[in-house]
Write a protein that holds these residues in place. Structure first.
Motif, PDB file in Angstrom:
ATOM      1  N   GLN A  86       0.871  -1.128  -0.058  1.00  0.00           N
ATOM      2  CA  GLN A  86       0.101  -0.005   0.085  1.00  0.00           C
ATOM      3  C   GLN A  86       0.802   1.296  -0.115  1.00  0.00           C
ATOM      4  OE1 GLN A  86      -2.576   0.492   3.338  1.00  0.00           O
ATOM      5  NE2 GLN A  86      -3.443   2.504   2.609  1.00  0.00           N
ATOM      6  N   ILE A  87       0.400   2.258  -0.792  1.00  0.00           N
ATOM      7  CA  ILE A  87       1.295   3.515  -0.922  1.00  0.00           C
ATOM      8  C   ILE A  87       0.917   4.444   0.222  1.00  0.00           C
ATOM      9  CG2 ILE A  87       1.779   5.634  -2.124  1.00  0.00           C
ATOM     10  CD1 ILE A  87       3.059   3.043  -3.130  1.00  0.00           C
ATOM     11  N   PRO A  88       1.894   4.600   1.261  1.00  0.00           N
ATOM     12  CA  PRO A  88       1.230   5.566   2.477  1.00  0.00           C
ATOM     13  C   PRO A  88       1.596   6.955   2.468  1.00  0.00           C
ATOM     14  CG  PRO A  88       3.345   4.614   2.775  1.00  0.00           C
ATOM     15  CD  PRO A  88       3.276   4.097   1.247  1.00  0.00           C
ATOM     16  N   GLY A  99      -3.192   5.772  -0.931  1.00  0.00           N
ATOM     17  CA  GLY A  99      -4.409   5.054  -1.046  1.00  0.00           C
ATOM     18  C   GLY A  99      -4.567   3.824  -2.301  1.00  0.00           C
ATOM     19  N   ASP A 100      -3.195   4.088  -3.025  1.00  0.00           N
ATOM     20  CA  ASP A 100      -3.047   3.132  -4.351  1.00  0.00           C
ATOM     21  C   ASP A 100      -2.529   1.869  -3.491  1.00  0.00           C
ATOM     22  OD1 ASP A 100      -3.706   5.042  -5.951  1.00  0.00           O
ATOM     23  OD2 ASP A 100      -1.766   5.317  -6.685  1.00  0.00           O
ATOM     24  N   PHE A 281      -9.604   8.585   0.173  1.00  0.00           N
ATOM     25  CA  PHE A 281     -10.087   8.875   1.624  1.00  0.00           C
ATOM     26  C   PHE A 281     -10.442  10.260   2.008  1.00  0.00           C
ATOM     27  CE2 PHE A 281      -7.253   5.042   1.523  1.00  0.00           C
ATOM     28  CZ  PHE A 281      -7.796   4.046   2.284  1.00  0.00           C
ATOM     29  N   ASP A 282     -10.729  11.145   1.136  1.00  0.00           N
ATOM     30  CA  ASP A 282     -11.031  12.468   1.279  1.00  0.00           C
ATOM     31  C   ASP A 282     -12.543  12.415   1.876  1.00  0.00           C
ATOM     32  OD1 ASP A 282      -8.657  13.389   0.424  1.00  0.00           O
ATOM     33  OD2 ASP A 282      -9.515  13.781  -1.653  1.00  0.00           O
ATOM     34  N   TRP A 292      -9.650   5.843   8.165  1.00  0.00           N
ATOM     35  CA  TRP A 292      -9.262   4.740   7.421  1.00  0.00           C
ATOM     36  C   TRP A 292     -10.319   3.982   6.666  1.00  0.00           C
ATOM     37  CZ3 TRP A 292     -12.060   0.556   8.709  1.00  0.00           C
ATOM     38  CH2 TRP A 292     -12.612   0.462  10.132  1.00  0.00           C
ATOM     39  N   ILE A 293     -11.430   4.493   6.762  1.00  0.00           N
ATOM     40  CA  ILE A 293     -12.642   4.061   5.929  1.00  0.00           C
ATOM     41  C   ILE A 293     -12.741   4.581   4.560  1.00  0.00           C
ATOM     42  CG2 ILE A 293     -15.059   3.933   5.795  1.00  0.00           C
ATOM     43  CD1 ILE A 293     -15.082   3.438   8.711  1.00  0.00           C
TER      44      ILE A 293
END
Length: 306
Positions: A86-88, A99-100, A281-282, A292-293
């Motif tokens: 996951q790209i943080p 989110g990628d 996640f905006d 995180w949702i």
């Protein structure tokens, strides 16, 4: 964390594998012998319930036997072929966004054991322009993702937000190459910003590979914080043999090789090749939902990585 998970996966695979072998070559035949002995003591045929009771392994044997093939498949897939990440952060924008979820090809750069990471089969090495995942040299417990800019033996200069590369001189070269500017053309002003400062998007070409990058025109180069190396200018980097020089595509918001040096070849995990899922996640600051949702799925981002 990834290292601990790999160790855990190897241990679970080993334990379930031993139980699977013991059941296949000893415990299951013993149950068959027990069934034959029981059948010999009875005048009639045994009922299906009795046969099943004799042949069925206890749960502490049956469970490992059932999950071993799945665990072994996951171990092989994750260790030698593809691993999800996951790209943080935004250091690789616009190529990769927070989110990628990406797939990393671990086969391209050679096969390594999943725990000590010793290479046992040579396959290939990174090329200039590859997006790679690697163990952060200053803390190998952390995985980083950047783009390969300098190969072993190269000299790299980052000046006025432009890259200049002098490729390594090979024995076959009649004349050693000189510094060449990496092609970088203006594309557009973007909606991306860094603490309110707008970012400019450029298209850059390295060999046969083309990708976009972001530059904050209002930030001066932080040369005073660059990695210090004897025999080079303050903004120049001489890549040692067996090492790679990497940078983020979000040039002014990336903690990369300019600040901590070079990536040893043994720290490479693999090449980032595809985005398999991307979440946005905006949400409004006053939203009652946890951060995180996801708020949406960015289907348009799913696909190969340039």
């Amino acid at each position: 964390m990834a290292v601990y998970f790999s160790i855990f996966l190897v241990i679970v695979t080993a334990i379930t594998g031993i139980i699977w072998l013991a059941d296949k070559f000893y415990l299951a035949p013993q149950r068959q012998l027990k069934l034959a002995a029981t059948q010999a003591q009875c005048e009639g045929e045994l009922s299906d319930d009795v046969v099943d009771k004799i042949l069925d392994a206890p749960y502490f044997i049956d469970t490992p036997v059932q999950i071993f093939p799945v665990i072994a498949f996951v171990l092989i897939l994750r260790s030698f072929i593809y691993e999800p990440f996951q790209i943080p952060s935004g250091s690789m924008m616009p190529t990769l966004l927070d989110g990628d979820f990406i797939l990393v090809n671990k086969f391209n750069y050679g096969l390594r054991d999943p725990v000590l990471r010793n290479k046992f089969i040579e396959v290939g090495l990174p090329e200039r322009g590859d997006v790679v995942v690697f163990k952060y040299p200053q803390n190998p417990q952390i995985d980083y993702i950047k783009r390969v800019v300098g190969l072993p033996g190269d000299r790299v200069i980052y000046k006025n937000k432009i890259l200049y590369i002098k490729p390594a001189c090979l024995p076959s070269d009649e004349k050693c190459p000189d510094f060449e500017q990496v092609e970088q053309t203006f594309k557009n002003k973007t909606d991306y910003n860094d603490q309110g400062m707008p970012l400019t998007r450029y298209t850059s070409t390295m060999g046969e590979k083309t990708h976009d990058l972001l530059v904050n025109e209002q930030i001066l180069p932080r040369i005073q914080h660059y990695f210090k190396q004897g025999g080079t200018q303050a903004n120049e980097f001489a890549v040692p043999q067996g090492h790679y020089f990497v940078m983020g595509d979000n040039r002014d918001n990336s903690l990369d090789g300019r600040f901590w040096g070079f990536v040893p070849e043994e720290n490479l995990v693999g090449e980032a090749v595809a985005i398999w899922m991307s979440f946005d996640f905006d949400r409004e600051p006053d939203s009652f939902l946890p951060r995180w949702i996801p708020t949406s799925v960015r289907f348009s981002r799913i696909g190969g990585i340039e």
